[in-house]
Motif scaffolding. Structure first.
Motif, PDB file in Angstrom:
ATOM      1  N   LEU A  24       0.875  -1.159   0.000  1.00  0.00           N
ATOM      2  CA  LEU A  24       0.000   0.000   0.000  1.00  0.00           C
ATOM      3  C   LEU A  24       0.913   1.210   0.000  1.00  0.00           C
ATOM      4  CD1 LEU A  24      -2.464  -1.089   2.772  1.00  0.00           C
ATOM      5  CD2 LEU A  24      -3.019  -0.727   0.366  1.00  0.00           C
ATOM      6  N   VAL A  25       0.681   2.114  -0.882  1.00  0.00           N
ATOM      7  CA  VAL A  25       1.533   3.288  -0.918  1.00  0.00           C
ATOM      8  C   VAL A  25       0.873   4.402  -0.122  1.00  0.00           C
ATOM      9  CG1 VAL A  25       2.673   4.979  -2.389  1.00  0.00           C
ATOM     10  CG2 VAL A  25       2.550   2.602  -3.092  1.00  0.00           C
ATOM     11  N   ARG A  26       1.669   4.964   0.753  1.00  0.00           N
ATOM     12  CA  ARG A  26       1.151   5.985   1.649  1.00  0.00           C
ATOM     13  C   ARG A  26       1.139   7.345   0.940  1.00  0.00           C
ATOM     14  NH1 ARG A  26       2.435   6.419   7.408  1.00  0.00           N
ATOM     15  NH2 ARG A  26       2.121   8.540   8.103  1.00  0.00           N
ATOM     16  N   GLY A  27       0.028   8.009   1.050  1.00  0.00           N
ATOM     17  CA  GLY A  27      -0.042   9.401   0.598  1.00  0.00           C
ATOM     18  C   GLY A  27       0.200   9.581  -0.889  1.00  0.00           C
ATOM     19  N   GLY A  28       0.299  10.815  -1.303  1.00  0.00           N
ATOM     20  CA  GLY A  28       0.649  11.142  -2.682  1.00  0.00           C
ATOM     21  C   GLY A  28       1.476  12.398  -2.616  1.00  0.00           C
ATOM     22  N   LEU A  29       2.127  12.740  -3.668  1.00  0.00           N
ATOM     23  CA  LEU A  29       2.928  13.960  -3.662  1.00  0.00           C
ATOM     24  C   LEU A  29       2.016  15.135  -3.315  1.00  0.00           C
ATOM     25  CD1 LEU A  29       5.454  15.599  -4.179  1.00  0.00           C
ATOM     26  CD2 LEU A  29       4.938  15.539  -6.596  1.00  0.00           C
ATOM     27  N   VAL A  38      -2.713  18.840  -4.042  1.00  0.00           N
ATOM     28  CA  VAL A  38      -3.294  20.178  -4.070  1.00  0.00           C
ATOM     29  C   VAL A  38      -3.772  20.520  -5.472  1.00  0.00           C
ATOM     30  CG1 VAL A  38      -2.805  22.622  -3.748  1.00  0.00           C
ATOM     31  CG2 VAL A  38      -1.911  20.961  -2.121  1.00  0.00           C
ATOM     32  N   LEU A  39      -2.998  20.118  -6.452  1.00  0.00           N
ATOM     33  CA  LEU A  39      -3.364  20.449  -7.832  1.00  0.00           C
ATOM     34  C   LEU A  39      -4.664  19.781  -8.257  1.00  0.00           C
ATOM     35  CD1 LEU A  39       0.104  20.157  -9.558  1.00  0.00           C
ATOM     36  CD2 LEU A  39      -1.111  22.218  -8.914  1.00  0.00           C
ATOM     37  N   ALA A  40      -5.014  18.696  -7.591  1.00  0.00           N
ATOM     38  CA  ALA A  40      -6.205  17.967  -7.978  1.00  0.00           C
ATOM     39  C   ALA A  40      -7.490  18.756  -7.758  1.00  0.00           C
ATOM     40  CB  ALA A  40      -6.257  16.645  -7.219  1.00  0.00           C
ATOM     41  N   VAL A  41      -7.382  19.924  -7.175  1.00  0.00           N
ATOM     42  CA  VAL A  41      -8.583  20.724  -6.942  1.00  0.00           C
ATOM     43  C   VAL A  41      -9.189  21.256  -8.235  1.00  0.00           C
ATOM     44  CG1 VAL A  41      -9.550  22.155  -5.099  1.00  0.00           C
ATOM     45  CG2 VAL A  41      -7.133  21.654  -5.080  1.00  0.00           C
ATOM     46  N   GLY A  42      -8.529  20.984  -9.351  1.00  0.00           N
ATOM     47  CA  GLY A  42      -9.119  21.126 -10.671  1.00  0.00           C
ATOM     48  C   GLY A  42      -9.818  22.396 -11.090  1.00  0.00           C
ATOM     49  N   THR A  43     -11.112  22.295 -11.250  1.00  0.00           N
ATOM     50  CA  THR A  43     -11.878  23.250 -12.028  1.00  0.00           C
ATOM     51  C   THR A  43     -11.867  24.692 -11.538  1.00  0.00           C
ATOM     52  OG1 THR A  43     -13.752  22.552 -10.760  1.00  0.00           O
ATOM     53  CG2 THR A  43     -13.501  21.560 -12.918  1.00  0.00           C
ATOM     54  N   TYR A  44     -11.632  24.896 -10.258  1.00  0.00           N
ATOM     55  CA  TYR A  44     -11.720  26.266  -9.740  1.00  0.00           C
ATOM     56  C   TYR A  44     -10.456  27.066  -9.949  1.00  0.00           C
ATOM     57  CZ  TYR A  44     -15.432  23.922  -7.207  1.00  0.00           C
ATOM     58  OH  TYR A  44     -16.522  23.184  -6.885  1.00  0.00           O
ATOM     59  N   MET A  93       3.526  24.414   3.248  1.00  0.00           N
ATOM     60  CA  MET A  93       3.154  23.050   3.625  1.00  0.00           C
ATOM     61  C   MET A  93       4.366  22.138   3.809  1.00  0.00           C
ATOM     62  SD  MET A  93       1.821  21.200   0.249  1.00  0.00           S
ATOM     63  CE  MET A  93       3.013  20.424  -0.798  1.00  0.00           C
ATOM     64  N   ASP A  94       4.173  21.120   4.639  1.00  0.00           N
ATOM     65  CA  ASP A  94       5.184  20.089   4.816  1.00  0.00           C
ATOM     66  C   ASP A  94       4.981  19.053   3.721  1.00  0.00           C
ATOM     67  OD1 ASP A  94       6.236  21.170   7.192  1.00  0.00           O
ATOM     68  OD2 ASP A  94       4.539  20.351   8.305  1.00  0.00           O
ATOM     69  N   THR A  95       6.064  18.671   3.056  1.00  0.00           N
ATOM     70  CA  THR A  95       5.960  17.674   1.993  1.00  0.00           C
ATOM     71  C   THR A  95       5.973  16.277   2.604  1.00  0.00           C
ATOM     72  OG1 THR A  95       7.212  19.182   0.627  1.00  0.00           O
ATOM     73  CG2 THR A  95       6.977  16.941  -0.196  1.00  0.00           C
ATOM     74  N   ALA A 127      11.620  12.482  -4.624  1.00  0.00           N
ATOM     75  CA  ALA A 127      13.015  12.806  -4.875  1.00  0.00           C
ATOM     76  C   ALA A 127      13.697  12.994  -3.535  1.00  0.00           C
ATOM     77  CB  ALA A 127      13.108  14.113  -5.675  1.00  0.00           C
ATOM     78  N   THR A 128      15.009  13.248  -3.581  1.00  0.00           N
ATOM     79  CA  THR A 128      15.683  13.749  -2.392  1.00  0.00           C
ATOM     80  C   THR A 128      15.948  15.214  -2.675  1.00  0.00           C
ATOM     81  OG1 THR A 128      16.728  11.607  -2.042  1.00  0.00           O
ATOM     82  CG2 THR A 128      17.643  13.469  -0.833  1.00  0.00           C
ATOM     83  N   GLY A 129      15.245  16.061  -1.978  1.00  0.00           N
ATOM     84  CA  GLY A 129      15.388  17.484  -2.231  1.00  0.00           C
ATOM     85  C   GLY A 129      14.359  18.269  -1.452  1.00  0.00           C
ATOM     86  N   GLY A 130      14.474  19.581  -1.553  1.00  0.00           N
ATOM     87  CA  GLY A 130      13.485  20.440  -0.905  1.00  0.00           C
ATOM     88  C   GLY A 130      13.593  20.469   0.605  1.00  0.00           C
ATOM     89  N   SER A 131      14.746  20.047   1.146  1.00  0.00           N
ATOM     90  CA  SER A 131      14.944  20.028   2.604  1.00  0.00           C
ATOM     91  C   SER A 131      13.839  19.249   3.303  1.00  0.00           C
ATOM     92  CB  SER A 131      15.003  21.458   3.164  1.00  0.00           C
ATOM     93  OG  SER A 131      15.987  22.208   2.524  1.00  0.00           O
ATOM     94  N   THR A 132      13.449  18.107   2.723  1.00  0.00           N
ATOM     95  CA  THR A 132      12.292  17.387   3.242  1.00  0.00           C
ATOM     96  C   THR A 132      12.612  16.004   3.806  1.00  0.00           C
ATOM     97  OG1 THR A 132      11.903  16.415   1.061  1.00  0.00           O
ATOM     98  CG2 THR A 132      10.762  18.465   1.538  1.00  0.00           C
ATOM     99  N   SER A 133      13.863  15.527   3.646  1.00  0.00           N
ATOM    100  CA  SER A 133      14.129  14.118   3.941  1.00  0.00           C
ATOM    101  C   SER A 133      13.833  13.753   5.397  1.00  0.00           C
ATOM    102  CB  SER A 133      15.579  13.765   3.602  1.00  0.00           C
ATOM    103  OG  SER A 133      15.781  13.911   2.214  1.00  0.00           O
ATOM    104  N   VAL A 134      14.400  14.494   6.322  1.00  0.00           N
ATOM    105  CA  VAL A 134      14.218  14.165   7.733  1.00  0.00           C
ATOM    106  C   VAL A 134      12.790  14.499   8.171  1.00  0.00           C
ATOM    107  CG1 VAL A 134      14.937  14.754  10.087  1.00  0.00           C
ATOM    108  CG2 VAL A 134      16.658  14.346   8.313  1.00  0.00           C
ATOM    109  N   SER A 135      12.288  15.651   7.748  1.00  0.00           N
ATOM    110  CA  SER A 135      10.938  16.034   8.189  1.00  0.00           C
ATOM    111  C   SER A 135       9.887  15.072   7.657  1.00  0.00           C
ATOM    112  CB  SER A 135      10.629  17.477   7.773  1.00  0.00           C
ATOM    113  OG  SER A 135      10.696  17.625   6.377  1.00  0.00           O
TER     114      SER A 135
END
Lengths: 720, 163
Positions: free
Chosen positions: A13-18, A23-29, A46-48, A117-125
């Motif tokens: 089971l894959v946890r979460g999504g990018l 956020v982009l999935a909010v589509g039409t508006y 936001m925290d990635t 990816a590994t980037g965005g200062s997100t690895s540990v968080s």
């Protein structure tokens, strides 16, 4: 009793999504500006989340017979110290010592692959919760196996230092799990209290320290396979050159040449040694099509506020109307140049493509994207392509797209042997994915008592995120403005009644993309230089001037605390003392505020930075020594970029193409003292690797103004 | 042609077609000593620094023909985990490396500096250490160079006492 679920290795089971895609999935508006602005605000704070597989500890941890646990990290180690922090987090929940854990890169075939990816200062968080949960779950699984072998209940056993104990009886973890082939995965246990951790929060030496001090062959360029050959690809030095055809007749008969490979989009050569491959490459005569002979002036004319697509990413009150009145208007402009990554290890890969599988050893920040691109090009299923990441000789965002590995794979397939192919330094400089140049226009009005009534930041930048394979192509039309270009570009002083930020998008004729901290360095240089000008106009101390305009919420509180800490620790003064002046600047990157004070003098008409005081609040510092190391390194990299670095475009080529002419900070430029003050006003780890790059340029510029009266309008700084 | 030299205390002889092949590639690809790094190929960054007869040289731009009969030392020959060179010991104590790729060159340049100037001032360090580090570890490196000088002095002192 915990619910038991049998896990087969292939059912995940894959946890979460990018997060951004979520956020982009909010589509039409999305074409309505207020909602776009809302998204911009969310993306900025936001925290990635982690986007790999956290369904089973088995793909993360490997037990060895000598009672060492190997952590297969889906995040790569590029110097940022992630391996060490992850080892600390895992060891604390596994109840093992730091000597009993090793960290290696997870290969893509292991199943433990990061979807992002590994980037965005997100690895540990991003791994703060999932990795500790996986480790705690693994510990419970080991306990269960030990209890079953010892014939006791799992509730009776305790764990410490890699040993399971019940009364007098003990069993090592290795013995407990020996011969276990099917695992019962229990419910995730409750994590330990932070105060009970033995390693988290301690300055543990880097786990890769000895490999790096004694010269172990750990980098992509050190990778080797039996029977390995060397590849070289002809690359044009001209911007936008399109490969048409090549005369390879001379190269084909050169010493050591195994095969010349002509593809629809490139020509390369495989030889028995690197020198022979490079020599044969020089003998290939390529016909390129070049549309235009670009010059620096052409690029500068494109990057100008008012040109390209505009998008309001932040808006509060009525800054627009207030700032239309000329009276009392303060306006300033700033610029930043094209920046190169200039990481020391060039890009390249060792590829071995066999009939039904491929193995690629290389330095990359994007394992999944690289795997998928290679699979697509050579016609293998993605699962048949195994990316084996090595340690990176520097990342800085340069390896967030590594399509050069495709060429190594294509050449390997053509000769049926492993092929290693790397960029030369010139090719590295000319095929970089540069930090885009920027232009900033800032406007403000002060009230009679010297507060900011309204402020506006316009930033024009080449693309950062758009065009990257990490960002879906539908993001650009939906978002309008580039989320990387506006990083650090928003006004962080929320008590100002009227403010807005406008991002102008320009796509340049060469690749511009992620460079450590994205737009943060240039945006902070502009905004915080301007804040200094406003403080001087208001006749106020620059730190007090800022403190008075920060809102009273949690974000504001954390921002004020770093400002106060930097001022206090540095004993900031507006006075020039012994020929030295101080400069102050502060930024917030993602959710990490960072304030810096520099102490500067002018010697032999050169800027000399003596001391930098850096107060940062990344929340929990899993490894405070490595957080300090990131601050020190980011400060020096930011000094280098703001004081020295600049790529030019001359007669259609990006230049310079070598260190030296591409001037960078050296030992002689490094501050003698860097005092890092770490605050912890958040209960989780936040971004570390990029935030301390923000303030340094502006802080130096502000100090030099106090010393000389010269206000720097563009990076790199040049004294009059 | 055949070129013979001593590397890390061992005699080696290599057969090479192009005598102008940079020493770096002989060391890395023929002798499989990967501690010496390629950075630029133009002697501009110092990642490939090693010692030839005790002098720090940038091996990416040093033709292999020039080492005939000479003594070469690479990072692997400087010391190992059991018996680290004072420079390596100091690098460990100060936790210097980040990505680590440029560090072998810096350690070799430092070891050569300490042979000439056992107790370098900050100015000596600024004037002699001109390698490039992109992670920006200069601040810790400077501390490590001073620490290495201390360790070096005490090592020389204890060797003198023991002899």
């Amino acid at each position: 009793m915990a619910e038991k679920k049998k896990l087969s290795r292939r059912k995940f089971l894959v946890r979460g999504g990018l997060g951004t895609i979520g956020v982009l999935a909010v589509g039409t508006y999305l074409f309505r500006n207020p909602i776009r602005r809302g998204i911009a605000g969310v993306l900025d704070t936001m925290d990635t989340p982690f986007t790999g597989n956290t369904s089973s500890p088995i793909i993360w941890f490997e037990m060895t017979a000598d009672n060492t646990i190997i952590l297969h990290s889906p995040k790569v180690e590029m110097g940022q110290g992630t391996f060490t922090s992850l080892a600390q987090m895992a060891a604390d929940e596994l109840d093992i010592s730091m000597e009993q854990i090793k960290v290696v890169h997870a290969s893509s075939a292991s199943g433990n692959m990061d979807g992002f990816a590994t980037g965005g200062s997100t690895s540990v968080s991003a791994l703060w919760v999932p990795l500790r949960e996986l480790a705690a779950t693994m510990r419970e699984m080991i306990k269960n196996e030990a209890a079953s072998k010892l014939g006791v209940s799992p509730t009776e056993v305790s764990t410490a230092n890699g040993v399971v104990s019940v009364g007098e009886k003990t069993m090592t973890y290795a013995d407990a799990v020996a011969n276990v082939t099917e695992w019962d995965v229990p419910d995730t246990p409750v994590l330990k209290d932070i105060k009970d951790y033995k390693f988290i929060g301690k300055p543990i030496p880097r786990v890769d320290l000895k490999d790096k001090v004694f010269g172990s062959p750990i980098y992509g360029m050190d990778a080797a396979m039996p029977g390995m050959l060397y590849g070289a690809v002809v690359r044009s030095s001209a911007i936008g050159a399109k490969y048409i055809d090549a005369d390879t007749s001379k190269a084909e008969n050169m010493p050591g040449v195994i095969k010349v490979i002509k593809e629809p989009d490139f020509v390369g050569v495989v030889a028995t040694s690197l020198i022979e491959a490079e020599n044969a490459k020089s003998a290939i005569d390529v016909r390129w099509e070049v549309e235009r002979n670009w010059q620096t002036a052409d690029i500068e004319a494109m990057i100008e506020v008012g040109k390209g697509e505009a998008f309001v990413i932040q808006k509060e009150g009525d800054a627009k109307n207030i700032l239309e009145e000329e009276e009392g208007l303060i306006t300033s402009e700033y610029k930043s140049p094209i920046g190169a990554h200039a990481q020391l290890e060039p890009n390249g890969a060792l590829a071995f493509v066999e009939a039904d599988k491929a193995t690629i050893m290389m330095s990359t920040q994007v394992v999944k994207i690289t795997r998928d691109e290679i699979a697509d090009r050579i016609g293998l299923d993605e699962e048949k392509v195994n990316i084996v990441p090595t340690f990176l000789g520097g990342g800085f965002g340069r390896r967030l797209h590594t399509p050069n590995a495709i060429q190594a794979a294509v050449m390997s397939k053509a000769v049926g042997k492993p092929v290693k192919c790397f960029f030369t330094r010139k090719e590295e400089f000319q095929n970089d994915t540069f930090r885009p140049p920027t232009h900033h226009v800032l406007k403000a009005k002060l009230t009679e008592d010297g507060m900011i009534e309204a402020i506006e930041h316009n930033v024009s930048s080449g693309d950062v995120a758009f065009g990257s394979p990490m960002v879906p192509s539908f993001a650009a039309p939906i978002l309008g403005a580039d989320l990387g270009a506006w990083r650090g570009g928003m006004i962080q002083y929320g008590a100002i009644p009227n403010y807005r930020t406008i991002s102008w998008r320009v796509t340049l004729p060469f690749a511009t993309s992620w460079w450590r901290s994205l737009g943060l360095l240039a945006n902070t240089f502009a905004i915080e230089s301007f804040m200094d000008e406003l403080a001087i106009a208001a006749k106020k101390n620059p730190a007090e001037f800022r403190l008075a305009q920060i809102q009273d919420d949690n974000r504001g509180f954390r921002l004020k605390e770093v400002i106060k800490a930097a001022v206090e620790k540095s004993r900031y003064t507006d006075e020039i003392v012994n020929g030295r002046a101080m400069g102050f600047a502060v930024s917030t990157d993602v959710n990490t505020p960072c304030a810096q004070v520099v102490e500067v003098s002018i010697e032999n008409n050169e800027i000399k930075v003596y001391k930098v005081t850096c107060a940062m609040d990344p929340g929990i510092s899993v490894n405070p020594d490595q957080v300090r190391a990131q601050c020190e390194g980011a400060i020096i990299m930011g000094m280098s970029a703001s004081m020295f670095e600049k790529m030019e475009v001359e007669d259609g080529e990006l230049t310079p193409t070598i260190y030296g002419p591409y001037q960078m900070a050296l030992m002689k430029n490094a501050p003698k003292e860097i005092d890092v003050v770490l605050l912890q006003n958040d209960d989780k780890p936040g971004a570390v690797g990029e935030p301390p790059l923000g303030p340094i340029g502006a802080a130096i510029a502000n100090a030099v103004f106090r010393l000389t009266g010269q206000r720097f309008r563009s990076m790199p700084f040049k004294l009059a | 042609m055949n070129i013979s030299f001593n590397i890390n205390g061992k005699s080696e002889s290599v057969e090479i077609t192009d005598e102008n092949t940079p020493l770096l590639w002989v060391v890395r690809d023929i002798l499989d000593l990967k501690g010496t790094k390629f950075g630029c190929g133009k002697a501009a960054c110092g990642a490939c620094t090693l010692h030839v007869d005790g002098e720090a040289i940038r091996s990416c731009s040093y033709p292999v023909k020039l080492v005939e009969g000479k003594m070469i030392t690479t990072l692997e020959g400087l010391g190992d985990a059991e018996n680290p060179h004072p420079v390596q010991q100091a690098w460990i104590e100060e936790i210097v490396p980040q990505c680590g790729y440029c560090q072998p060159g810096f350690m070799m340049a430092t070891a050569a500096l300490l042979n000439k100037i056992p107790n370098p001032t900050d100015e000596d360090i600024d004037n002699n250490i001109s390698n490039v580090c992109r992670c920006g570890t200069y601040y810790r490196m400077r501390k490590a160079i001073h620490r290495a000088a201390e360790l070096n002095v005490s090592e020389v002192a204890s060797e003198t006492q023991n002899s």
